[in-house]
Design an enzyme around this catalytic site. Structure first.
Site, PDB file in Angstrom:
ATOM      1  N   GLY A 197       0.836  -1.200   0.000  1.00  0.00           N
ATOM      2  CA  GLY A 197       0.000   0.000   0.000  1.00  0.00           C
ATOM      3  C   GLY A 197       0.864   1.240   0.000  1.00  0.00           C
ATOM      4  N   HIS A 245      -2.799   7.648   6.577  1.00  0.00           N
ATOM      5  CA  HIS A 245      -1.785   8.533   5.987  1.00  0.00           C
ATOM      6  C   HIS A 245      -2.422   9.834   5.491  1.00  0.00           C
ATOM      7  CE1 HIS A 245       2.078   6.482   5.947  1.00  0.00           C
ATOM      8  NE2 HIS A 245       1.546   5.360   5.504  1.00  0.00           N
ATOM      9  N   CYS A 263       5.696   0.099   7.213  1.00  0.00           N
ATOM     10  CA  CYS A 263       5.349   1.247   6.376  1.00  0.00           C
ATOM     11  C   CYS A 263       6.559   1.593   5.524  1.00  0.00           C
ATOM     12  CB  CYS A 263       4.969   2.430   7.267  1.00  0.00           C
ATOM     13  SG  CYS A 263       4.504   3.899   6.349  1.00  0.00           S
ATOM     14  N   LEU A 264       6.315   1.885   4.250  1.00  0.00           N
ATOM     15  CA  LEU A 264       7.430   2.213   3.354  1.00  0.00           C
ATOM     16  C   LEU A 264       8.124   3.507   3.776  1.00  0.00           C
ATOM     17  CD1 LEU A 264       5.918   1.205  -0.116  1.00  0.00           C
ATOM     18  CD2 LEU A 264       7.578  -0.057   1.281  1.00  0.00           C
ATOM     19  N   GLN A 287       2.997  10.151   0.915  1.00  0.00           N
ATOM     20  CA  GLN A 287       4.297   9.470   1.012  1.00  0.00           C
ATOM     21  C   GLN A 287       5.206   9.766  -0.180  1.00  0.00           C
ATOM     22  OE1 GLN A 287       2.349   5.477   2.010  1.00  0.00           O
ATOM     23  NE2 GLN A 287       4.298   5.357   3.101  1.00  0.00           N
ATOM     24  N   HIS A 343      -4.656   1.578   7.277  1.00  0.00           N
ATOM     25  CA  HIS A 343      -3.311   2.162   7.417  1.00  0.00           C
ATOM     26  C   HIS A 343      -3.112   3.270   6.371  1.00  0.00           C
ATOM     27  CE1 HIS A 343       1.277   1.530   7.788  1.00  0.00           C
ATOM     28  NE2 HIS A 343       1.136   2.323   6.731  1.00  0.00           N
ATOM     29  N   GLU A 344      -3.532   2.997   5.124  1.00  0.00           N
ATOM     30  CA  GLU A 344      -3.336   3.988   4.056  1.00  0.00           C
ATOM     31  C   GLU A 344      -4.232   5.209   4.244  1.00  0.00           C
ATOM     32  OE1 GLU A 344      -0.722   3.621   2.498  1.00  0.00           O
ATOM     33  OE2 GLU A 344      -0.465   1.501   2.989  1.00  0.00           O
TER      34      GLU A 344
HETATM   35 NI    NI Z   1       2.441   3.460   5.557  1.00  0.00          NI
END
Ligand code: NI
Length: 174
Positions: A45, A140, A94-95, A50, A136-137
């Protein structure tokens, strides 16, 4: 095109993202780029903040089974319209917070309404990993990271690690 992914701490990750009024060609390219960047990372995701864009857009693909067909989803203005009472705990990552994983408890199932790349309204109920990932997304888009669910002490330790990681990476790129 692969876009660089911001690493926490970064003020752009803490901002509430702006709603999308029209799905322009520019936003369609962004969604494509975000999917490429997510698969490349690899991740399941990614949210527009991000990659430094303040827009309510997330992409995800939580198909995990080896050899199964991918299911890329791009969601504009995603909204959780219902959540189950039952909860689920997943070890999240998380990226924007590389190599850090921690248990987070969230509703086990959520119904999400969003606009697809063609501007059509869609609605679907997700459970399991998909439910965790979509929540989660969407977090963000509110400037919220999964480490915000942890204790202040854990969050500080992780943030310190990320500051060091960013410093090391900046040094390497010189
Ligand atoms: Ni994340």
């Amino acid at each position: 095109m692969i876009r660089p992914i911001l690493i926490h701490p970064d003020p752009r990750l803490k901002k509430v993202a702006a709603p999308v009024a029209d799905i322009t060609d520019e936003l369609r390219v962004l969604a494509d780029d975000m999917l490429s960047s997510m698969y490349d990372a690899p991740g399941i995701g990614l949210a527009a903040p991000q990659v430094g864009v303040s827009a309510r857009l997330i992409v995800l693909d939580c198909v995990k089974e080896e050899g199964a067909a991918p299911r890329p989803l791009a969601m504009f203005n995603p909204e959780i319209i219902a959540a189950s009472d039952e909860v689920n705990t997943y070890e999240e990552g998380c990226l924007s917070i590389p190599d850090i994983y921690a248990d987070v408890t969230r509703p086990e199932a959520v119904t999400v309404r969003w606009m697809d790349v063609n501007g059509a309204e869609r609605e679907e109920t997700f459970d399991g990993l998909w439910a965790t990932c979509v929540q989660h997304e969407i977090d963000h888009l509110e400037g919220k990271l999964f480490i915000d669910y942890l204790s202040g002490l854990k969050r500080q330790l992780i943030t310190r690690k990320m500051v060091k990681l960013k410093r090391d990476r900046a040094r390497e790129s010189v």
